[in-house]
Write a protein that holds these residues in place. Structure first.
Motif: not given
Length: 155
Positions: A117, A154-155, A113, A147, A151
């Motif tokens: 990003t 969103k997981k 991650l 970022e 992200q």
């Protein structure tokens, strides 16, 4: 445990990531950039040759020049070094894990991650730059905490 290690302050020459723990594949090593996004002259660079691996290090870069910090005797001031960049990454991991508790302890997913990003390095190119990602000067790029956390959510 997500192990973050400062790359060292032996740059700008190549092959200067040479001290344990920074040279190991299993740690996430951090180089330093200045306020303009340029690699700090002192930031150690890969490839790692001391163990014959040739692995690319550092993994990422973060602010490490003139970072405001606490000093002895209850004072504050600026310091420079990859040891000032490392805590930025520790903070990123803490924010990611706070935003997405399912990632706690998932070292590989957290590392990916942060890597995916990261912003591309756009600073001055000198010393060990290959033009590719990862690079032996800046790893996968400049950490982007916003970022990464976005992200993670969103997981």
């Amino acid at each position: 445990i997500f192990v973050v290690v400062s790359a060292g302050n032996d740059g700008p020459e190549c092959e200067t990531v040479a001290s344990p723990l920074a040279l190991y594949d299993s740690v996430f090593s951090v180089g330093a950039v200045d306020q303009f996004g340029n690699i700090a002259d002192f930031s150690s660079r890969g490839p790692v040759t001391v163990d014959g691996s040739g692995r690319v290090k550092p993994d990422i870069v973060a602010p490490g020049v003139d970072v405001f910090s606490s000093l002895p005797d209850g004072t504050y001031g600026t310091n420079s070094g990859t040891s000032m960049a490392g805590p930025h990454i520790v903070g990123v991991v803490a924010l990611i894990w706070s935003a997405q508790p399912e990632l706690i302890g998932d070292i590989d997913a957290t590392e990916q991650l942060i890597i995916t990003t990261a912003q591309p390095y756009t600073g001055t190119a000198f010393g060990c730059f290959s033009g590719d990602r990862p690079s032996n000067a800046y790893g996968f790029g400049v950490v982007d905490v916003y970022e990464a956390v976005k992200q993670a959510l969103k997981k």
